[in-house]
Design a protein around this motif. Sequence first.
Motif, PDB file in Angstrom:
ATOM      1  N   GLY A 292      41.322  25.172  48.287  1.00 31.22           N
ATOM      2  CA  GLY A 292      40.527  26.188  47.604  1.00 31.22           C
ATOM      3  C   GLY A 292      39.685  25.605  46.482  1.00 31.22           C
ATOM      4  N   MET A 293      40.235  24.623  45.783  1.00 25.55           N
ATOM      5  CA  MET A 293      39.470  23.958  44.723  1.00 25.55           C
ATOM      6  C   MET A 293      38.265  23.235  45.297  1.00 25.55           C
ATOM      7  SD  MET A 293      42.681  22.499  42.491  1.00 25.55           S
ATOM      8  CE  MET A 293      41.691  21.482  41.390  1.00 25.55           C
ATOM      9  N   SER A 294      38.406  22.711  46.512  1.00 22.14           N
ATOM     10  CA  SER A 294      37.281  22.041  47.163  1.00 22.14           C
ATOM     11  C   SER A 294      36.136  23.021  47.401  1.00 22.14           C
ATOM     12  CB  SER A 294      37.743  21.434  48.493  1.00 22.14           C
ATOM     13  OG  SER A 294      36.678  20.771  49.137  1.00 22.14           O
ATOM     14  N   ILE A 295      36.484  24.217  47.863  1.00 20.38           N
ATOM     15  CA  ILE A 295      35.458  25.243  48.091  1.00 20.38           C
ATOM     16  C   ILE A 295      34.862  25.704  46.771  1.00 20.38           C
ATOM     17  CG2 ILE A 295      35.042  27.557  49.010  1.00 20.38           C
ATOM     18  CD1 ILE A 295      37.311  26.977  51.031  1.00 20.38           C
ATOM     19  N   GLN A 296      35.709  25.910  45.756  1.00 19.53           N
ATOM     20  CA  GLN A 296      35.209  26.281  44.429  1.00 19.53           C
ATOM     21  C   GLN A 296      34.198  25.250  43.917  1.00 19.53           C
ATOM     22  OE1 GLN A 296      39.226  26.743  42.454  1.00 19.53           O
ATOM     23  NE2 GLN A 296      38.171  28.428  41.459  1.00 19.53           N
ATOM     24  N   ALA A 297      34.565  23.982  44.043  1.00 25.61           N
ATOM     25  CA  ALA A 297      33.686  22.924  43.550  1.00 25.61           C
ATOM     26  C   ALA A 297      32.362  22.914  44.291  1.00 25.61           C
ATOM     27  CB  ALA A 297      34.383  21.567  43.679  1.00 25.61           C
ATOM     28  N   ARG A 298      32.412  23.084  45.607  1.00 24.50           N
ATOM     29  CA  ARG A 298      31.178  23.106  46.394  1.00 24.50           C
ATOM     30  C   ARG A 298      30.295  24.286  45.998  1.00 24.50           C
ATOM     31  NH1 ARG A 298      29.786  20.507  51.057  1.00 24.50           N
ATOM     32  NH2 ARG A 298      30.962  18.845  50.012  1.00 24.50           N
ATOM     33  N   ASP A 299      30.930  25.365  45.544  1.00 23.19           N
ATOM     34  CA  ASP A 299      30.172  26.536  45.100  1.00 23.19           C
ATOM     35  C   ASP A 299      29.712  26.421  43.651  1.00 23.19           C
ATOM     36  OD1 ASP A 299      30.379  27.721  47.564  1.00 23.19           O
ATOM     37  OD2 ASP A 299      32.019  29.073  47.012  1.00 23.19           O
ATOM     38  N   GLY A 300      30.000  25.286  43.008  1.00 18.51           N
ATOM     39  CA  GLY A 300      29.479  25.041  41.675  1.00 18.51           C
ATOM     40  C   GLY A 300      30.454  25.224  40.536  1.00 18.51           C
TER      41      GLY A 300
ATOM     42  N   ALA B 212      58.748  15.427  39.906  1.00 21.96           N
ATOM     43  CA  ALA B 212      57.973  16.148  40.914  1.00 21.96           C
ATOM     44  C   ALA B 212      56.970  17.079  40.256  1.00 21.96           C
ATOM     45  CB  ALA B 212      58.911  16.926  41.833  1.00 21.96           C
ATOM     46  N   ARG B 213      57.382  17.722  39.170  1.00 15.94           N
ATOM     47  CA  ARG B 213      56.464  18.624  38.485  1.00 15.94           C
ATOM     48  C   ARG B 213      55.252  17.871  37.955  1.00 15.94           C
ATOM     49  NH1 ARG B 213      54.304  21.117  34.300  1.00 15.94           N
ATOM     50  NH2 ARG B 213      54.385  23.398  34.190  1.00 15.94           N
ATOM     51  N   GLN B 214      55.495  16.752  37.303  1.00 17.67           N
ATOM     52  CA  GLN B 214      54.384  15.944  36.802  1.00 17.67           C
ATOM     53  C   GLN B 214      53.526  15.413  37.946  1.00 17.67           C
ATOM     54  OE1 GLN B 214      56.941  13.318  34.404  1.00 17.67           O
ATOM     55  NE2 GLN B 214      55.737  13.871  32.609  1.00 17.67           N
ATOM     56  N   ALA B 215      54.157  15.082  39.053  1.00 18.26           N
ATOM     57  CA  ALA B 215      53.414  14.584  40.214  1.00 18.26           C
ATOM     58  C   ALA B 215      52.435  15.636  40.711  1.00 18.26           C
ATOM     59  CB  ALA B 215      54.376  14.180  41.322  1.00 18.26           C
ATOM     60  N   ILE B 216      52.898  16.878  40.847  1.00 17.22           N
ATOM     61  CA  ILE B 216      52.031  17.946  41.340  1.00 17.22           C
ATOM     62  C   ILE B 216      50.952  18.280  40.325  1.00 17.22           C
ATOM     63  CG2 ILE B 216      51.950  20.381  41.995  1.00 17.22           C
ATOM     64  CD1 ILE B 216      53.155  18.559  44.137  1.00 17.22           C
ATOM     65  N   GLU B 217      51.310  18.326  39.043  1.00 15.52           N
ATOM     66  CA  GLU B 217      50.318  18.651  38.019  1.00 15.52           C
ATOM     67  C   GLU B 217      49.237  17.579  37.950  1.00 15.52           C
ATOM     68  OE1 GLU B 217      50.154  20.583  33.588  1.00 15.52           O
ATOM     69  OE2 GLU B 217      51.900  19.358  34.116  1.00 15.52           O
ATOM     70  N   GLN B 218      49.640  16.309  37.991  1.00 10.41           N
ATOM     71  CA  GLN B 218      48.656  15.222  37.966  1.00 10.41           C
ATOM     72  C   GLN B 218      47.810  15.222  39.235  1.00 10.41           C
ATOM     73  OE1 GLN B 218      50.337  11.391  36.933  1.00 10.41           O
ATOM     74  NE2 GLN B 218      51.632  12.292  35.340  1.00 10.41           N
ATOM     75  N   PHE B 219      48.444  15.474  40.371  1.00  9.81           N
ATOM     76  CA  PHE B 219      47.733  15.563  41.648  1.00  9.81           C
ATOM     77  C   PHE B 219      46.609  16.595  41.569  1.00  9.81           C
ATOM     78  CE2 PHE B 219      47.820  18.365  45.464  1.00  9.81           C
ATOM     79  CZ  PHE B 219      47.171  17.545  46.370  1.00  9.81           C
ATOM     80  N   LEU B 220      46.925  17.782  41.041  1.00  7.36           N
ATOM     81  CA  LEU B 220      45.916  18.842  40.964  1.00  7.36           C
ATOM     82  C   LEU B 220      44.899  18.569  39.857  1.00  7.36           C
ATOM     83  CD1 LEU B 220      48.136  22.014  41.546  1.00  7.36           C
ATOM     84  CD2 LEU B 220      46.578  20.912  43.167  1.00  7.36           C
ATOM     85  N   SER B 221      45.344  18.023  38.728  1.00  7.21           N
ATOM     86  CA  SER B 221      44.411  17.736  37.632  1.00  7.21           C
ATOM     87  C   SER B 221      43.422  16.645  38.029  1.00  7.21           C
ATOM     88  CB  SER B 221      45.185  17.308  36.382  1.00  7.21           C
ATOM     89  OG  SER B 221      45.999  18.365  35.904  1.00  7.21           O
ATOM     90  N   LEU B 222      43.903  15.613  38.710  1.00  7.34           N
ATOM     91  CA  LEU B 222      43.007  14.557  39.183  1.00  7.34           C
ATOM     92  C   LEU B 222      42.075  15.068  40.271  1.00  7.34           C
ATOM     93  CD1 LEU B 222      45.543  11.587  39.204  1.00  7.34           C
ATOM     94  CD2 LEU B 222      43.539  11.821  37.718  1.00  7.34           C
ATOM     95  N   THR B 223      42.568  16.013  41.071  1.00  8.74           N
ATOM     96  CA  THR B 223      41.702  16.663  42.058  1.00  8.74           C
ATOM     97  C   THR B 223      40.554  17.380  41.366  1.00  8.74           C
ATOM     98  OG1 THR B 223      43.430  16.949  43.736  1.00  8.74           O
ATOM     99  CG2 THR B 223      41.600  18.508  43.789  1.00  8.74           C
ATOM    100  N   ALA B 224      40.870  18.129  40.308  1.00 11.15           N
ATOM    101  CA  ALA B 224      39.831  18.848  39.563  1.00 11.15           C
ATOM    102  C   ALA B 224      38.788  17.878  39.017  1.00 11.15           C
ATOM    103  CB  ALA B 224      40.465  19.649  38.430  1.00 11.15           C
ATOM    104  N   LYS B 225      39.250  16.765  38.472  1.00 10.89           N
ATOM    105  CA  LYS B 225      38.331  15.774  37.922  1.00 10.89           C
ATOM    106  C   LYS B 225      37.440  15.178  39.006  1.00 10.89           C
ATOM    107  CE  LYS B 225      38.270  11.353  35.425  1.00 10.89           C
ATOM    108  NZ  LYS B 225      39.115  10.292  34.806  1.00 10.89           N
ATOM    109  N   ALA B 226      38.044  14.813  40.138  1.00  7.91           N
ATOM    110  CA  ALA B 226      37.286  14.193  41.223  1.00  7.91           C
ATOM    111  C   ALA B 226      36.279  15.158  41.834  1.00  7.91           C
ATOM    112  CB  ALA B 226      38.242  13.679  42.298  1.00  7.91           C
ATOM    113  N   TYR B 227      36.692  16.394  42.039  1.00  9.67           N
ATOM    114  CA  TYR B 227      35.828  17.354  42.721  1.00  9.67           C
ATOM    115  C   TYR B 227      34.648  17.799  41.859  1.00  9.67           C
ATOM    116  CZ  TYR B 227      39.294  17.961  46.467  1.00  9.67           C
ATOM    117  OH  TYR B 227      40.156  17.781  47.533  1.00  9.67           O
ATOM    118  N   ALA B 228      34.783  17.690  40.535  1.00  8.69           N
ATOM    119  CA  ALA B 228      33.738  18.187  39.649  1.00  8.69           C
ATOM    120  C   ALA B 228      32.748  17.104  39.220  1.00  8.69           C
ATOM    121  CB  ALA B 228      34.369  18.812  38.404  1.00  8.69           C
TER     122      ALA B 228
END
Length: 204
Positions: free
Chosen positions: A170-178, A83-99
């Motif tokens: 929140g990461m979505s808003i951060q990404a939209r703000d640059g 579960a820990r790896q699942a959440i970490e990968q979920f958020l890390s892949l989110t960061a990659k996709a959003y940026a």
Amino acid sequence: MSERGRPRTFDRTAALRRAMQVFWARGYEGASMSELTAAMGINSPSLYAAFGSKEALFLEATDFYSHTEGADIWLALDEAPTARQAIEQFLSLTAKAYAQSDRPQGCLITLGALHQDSSRGAICDDLRRRRAENHTALRKRLERGVAEGELPANFDASAAATFFATVQHGMSIQARDGASHDALLATVAGAMAAWTTMAGTDAA
């Protein structure tokens, strides 16, 4: 004979993808009909003939988005061994996709429409449903962690799912703000530091 105003080689899927990108960048209200038709390469009558209305186009575009953009983000929840790896990968892949710079930053499901009124109630309801489904996916993966003994029996999977979903929003808003990829990864690191507190140090 092709419909008036619609190119003879009209590709509905390609037009839908281009409409999705306009909505993704501008939101439902911000996307004008002139922007949509210009991006899709058709005129207004043809847009209505093919998709029914701006609202129907948006709903179909968000469905297309859900099936084509960032699918690996959600696959990580099921494929990661813990579960820990699942959440970490979920958020890390989110960061990659959003940026990524070759598409609008952030998430259409998060940013597409936030304020409900009678003119766009169906749109806000649809986005709210999709966000709820995402929360459910997170909760179920955390519940699996409890069932497998990785997380303590008293672990509040629903509250943790809300927390990590909120981080993603929140990461979505951060990404939209640059925000840069590195900045988004710093948010991921902060969220994972909270994991130890929620799950217990022996689950980190």
